[in-house]
Design a protein around this motif. Sequence first.
Motif, PDB file in Angstrom:
ATOM      1  N   LYS A   1      -2.178  82.849 -15.162  1.00 59.25           N
ATOM      2  CA  LYS A   1      -2.612  81.936 -16.225  1.00 59.25           C
ATOM      3  C   LYS A   1      -3.913  81.208 -15.910  1.00 59.25           C
ATOM      4  N   GLN A   2      -4.175  80.959 -14.634  1.00 59.29           N
ATOM      5  CA  GLN A   2      -5.396  80.249 -14.252  1.00 59.29           C
ATOM      6  C   GLN A   2      -6.651  81.064 -14.569  1.00 59.29           C
ATOM      7  N   LEU A   3      -6.490  82.366 -14.810  1.00 65.82           N
ATOM      8  CA  LEU A   3      -7.636  83.223 -15.131  1.00 65.82           C
ATOM      9  C   LEU A   3      -7.887  83.333 -16.634  1.00 65.82           C
ATOM     10  N   LEU A   4      -7.106  82.615 -17.428  1.00 67.26           N
ATOM     11  CA  LEU A   4      -7.267  82.640 -18.875  1.00 67.26           C
ATOM     12  C   LEU A   4      -7.849  81.302 -19.320  1.00 67.26           C
ATOM     13  N   HIS A   5      -8.990  81.357 -19.963  1.00 68.67           N
ATOM     14  CA  HIS A   5      -9.729  80.166 -20.376  1.00 68.67           C
ATOM     15  C   HIS A   5      -9.726  80.049 -21.896  1.00 68.67           C
ATOM     16  N   VAL A   6     -10.177  78.897 -22.386  1.00 71.09           N
ATOM     17  CA  VAL A   6     -10.462  78.725 -23.812  1.00 71.09           C
ATOM     18  C   VAL A   6     -11.953  78.423 -23.917  1.00 71.09           C
ATOM     19  N   HIS A   7     -12.655  79.267 -24.621  1.00 67.89           N
ATOM     20  CA  HIS A   7     -14.117  79.228 -24.746  1.00 67.89           C
ATOM     21  C   HIS A   7     -14.525  78.523 -26.029  1.00 67.89           C
ATOM     22  N   HIS A   8     -15.515  77.623 -25.922  1.00 67.10           N
ATOM     23  CA  HIS A   8     -16.145  76.998 -27.096  1.00 67.10           C
ATOM     24  C   HIS A   8     -17.313  77.899 -27.511  1.00 67.10           C
ATOM     25  N   LYS A   9     -17.195  78.547 -28.627  1.00 64.85           N
ATOM     26  CA  LYS A   9     -18.199  79.519 -29.070  1.00 64.85           C
ATOM     27  C   LYS A   9     -19.583  78.902 -29.235  1.00 64.85           C
ATOM     28  N   ASP A  10     -19.631  77.656 -29.739  1.00 65.68           N
ATOM     29  CA  ASP A  10     -20.934  77.020 -29.953  1.00 65.68           C
ATOM     30  C   ASP A  10     -21.431  76.258 -28.723  1.00 65.68           C
ATOM     31  N   GLY A  11     -20.656  76.251 -27.648  1.00 63.51           N
ATOM     32  CA  GLY A  11     -21.059  75.584 -26.414  1.00 63.51           C
ATOM     33  C   GLY A  11     -20.862  74.078 -26.424  1.00 63.51           C
ATOM     34  N   VAL A  12     -20.320  73.529 -27.497  1.00 58.59           N
ATOM     35  CA  VAL A  12     -20.109  72.090 -27.609  1.00 58.59           C
ATOM     36  C   VAL A  12     -18.653  71.791 -27.242  1.00 58.59           C
ATOM     37  N   LYS A  13     -18.468  71.187 -26.079  1.00 56.66           N
ATOM     38  CA  LYS A  13     -17.124  71.015 -25.516  1.00 56.66           C
ATOM     39  C   LYS A  13     -16.206  70.132 -26.354  1.00 56.66           C
ATOM     40  N   TRP A  14     -16.764  69.244 -27.148  1.00 58.35           N
ATOM     41  CA  TRP A  14     -15.911  68.366 -27.959  1.00 58.35           C
ATOM     42  C   TRP A  14     -15.625  68.943 -29.335  1.00 58.35           C
ATOM     43  N   ASN A  15     -16.207  70.098 -29.680  1.00 57.59           N
ATOM     44  CA  ASN A  15     -15.955  70.725 -30.978  1.00 57.59           C
ATOM     45  C   ASN A  15     -14.723  71.625 -30.855  1.00 57.59           C
ATOM     46  N   ASN A  16     -13.568  71.033 -31.150  1.00 52.96           N
ATOM     47  CA  ASN A  16     -12.308  71.749 -30.977  1.00 52.96           C
ATOM     48  C   ASN A  16     -11.769  72.342 -32.268  1.00 52.96           C
ATOM     49  N   SER A  17     -12.641  72.620 -33.232  1.00 51.79           N
ATOM     50  CA  SER A  17     -12.149  73.291 -34.436  1.00 51.79           C
ATOM     51  C   SER A  17     -11.701  74.697 -34.034  1.00 51.79           C
ATOM     52  N   LEU A  18     -10.607  75.138 -34.612  1.00 57.10           N
ATOM     53  CA  LEU A  18     -10.005  76.403 -34.185  1.00 57.10           C
ATOM     54  C   LEU A  18     -10.936  77.591 -34.340  1.00 57.10           C
ATOM     55  N   ASP A  19     -11.828  77.560 -35.331  1.00 54.00           N
ATOM     56  CA  ASP A  19     -12.761  78.684 -35.490  1.00 54.00           C
ATOM     57  C   ASP A  19     -13.866  78.665 -34.438  1.00 54.00           C
ATOM     58  N   ASN A  20     -13.929  77.612 -33.630  1.00 59.30           N
ATOM     59  CA  ASN A  20     -14.914  77.518 -32.564  1.00 59.30           C
ATOM     60  C   ASN A  20     -14.325  77.884 -31.199  1.00 59.30           C
ATOM     61  N   LEU A  21     -13.035  78.138 -31.148  1.00 55.50           N
ATOM     62  CA  LEU A  21     -12.366  78.372 -29.865  1.00 55.50           C
ATOM     63  C   LEU A  21     -11.857  79.803 -29.754  1.00 55.50           C
ATOM     64  N   ALA A  22     -11.963  80.367 -28.559  1.00 60.78           N
ATOM     65  CA  ALA A  22     -11.465  81.718 -28.303  1.00 60.78           C
ATOM     66  C   ALA A  22     -10.783  81.731 -26.946  1.00 60.78           C
ATOM     67  N   VAL A  23      -9.630  82.349 -26.882  1.00 58.80           N
ATOM     68  CA  VAL A  23      -8.898  82.508 -25.621  1.00 58.80           C
ATOM     69  C   VAL A  23      -9.469  83.751 -24.937  1.00 58.80           C
ATOM     70  N   LEU A  24     -10.075  83.544 -23.767  1.00 56.09           N
ATOM     71  CA  LEU A  24     -10.738  84.625 -23.041  1.00 56.09           C
ATOM     72  C   LEU A  24     -10.345  84.604 -21.572  1.00 56.09           C
ATOM     73  N   CYS A  25     -10.200  85.770 -20.995  1.00 47.79           N
ATOM     74  CA  CYS A  25     -10.002  85.835 -19.551  1.00 47.79           C
ATOM     75  C   CYS A  25     -11.330  85.490 -18.881  1.00 47.79           C
ATOM     76  N   ILE A  26     -11.278  85.166 -17.613  1.00 42.62           N
ATOM     77  CA  ILE A  26     -12.485  84.767 -16.894  1.00 42.62           C
ATOM     78  C   ILE A  26     -13.538  85.883 -16.924  1.00 42.62           C
ATOM     79  N   PHE A  27     -13.092  87.138 -16.961  1.00 49.22           N
ATOM     80  CA  PHE A  27     -14.028  88.261 -16.941  1.00 49.22           C
ATOM     81  C   PHE A  27     -14.794  88.362 -18.268  1.00 49.22           C
ATOM     82  N   CYS A  28     -14.069  88.244 -19.391  1.00 51.59           N
ATOM     83  CA  CYS A  28     -14.735  88.252 -20.706  1.00 51.59           C
ATOM     84  C   CYS A  28     -15.527  86.971 -20.914  1.00 51.59           C
ATOM     85  N   HIS A  29     -15.003  85.848 -20.437  1.00 43.68           N
ATOM     86  CA  HIS A  29     -15.690  84.568 -20.576  1.00 43.68           C
ATOM     87  C   HIS A  29     -17.033  84.604 -19.858  1.00 43.68           C
TER      88      HIS A  29
END
Length: 83
Positions: A36-64
């Motif tokens: 589980k530690q290798l699975l991240h949640v990525h902010h697509k727009d790079g803004v860490k406080w923008n937690n709208s669901l369309d801005n977030l993607a669950v990615l493994c560290i390799f894809c991230h």
Amino acid sequence: MPKNDYSSDWDSLSNELRDNANFCCSKCDDDFSDKKQLLHVHHKDGVKWNNSLDNLAVLCIFCHSKELGHGKLKYSNQYKMSA
């Protein structure tokens, strides 16, 4: 404009999103339920406080690490020890 910091509820939101994704990466579809530690949640727009669901993607560290501005993840101990 707030500083580019994570929101106070980030840990619980991140855990919830990864759990809802069954601990699978949304890009490569690999299962990380036993790493589980290798699975991240990525902010697509790079803004860490923008937690709208369309801005977030669950990615493994390799894809991230392939996302724009995240190549530095390849140099982390977590990445090196898991590659």
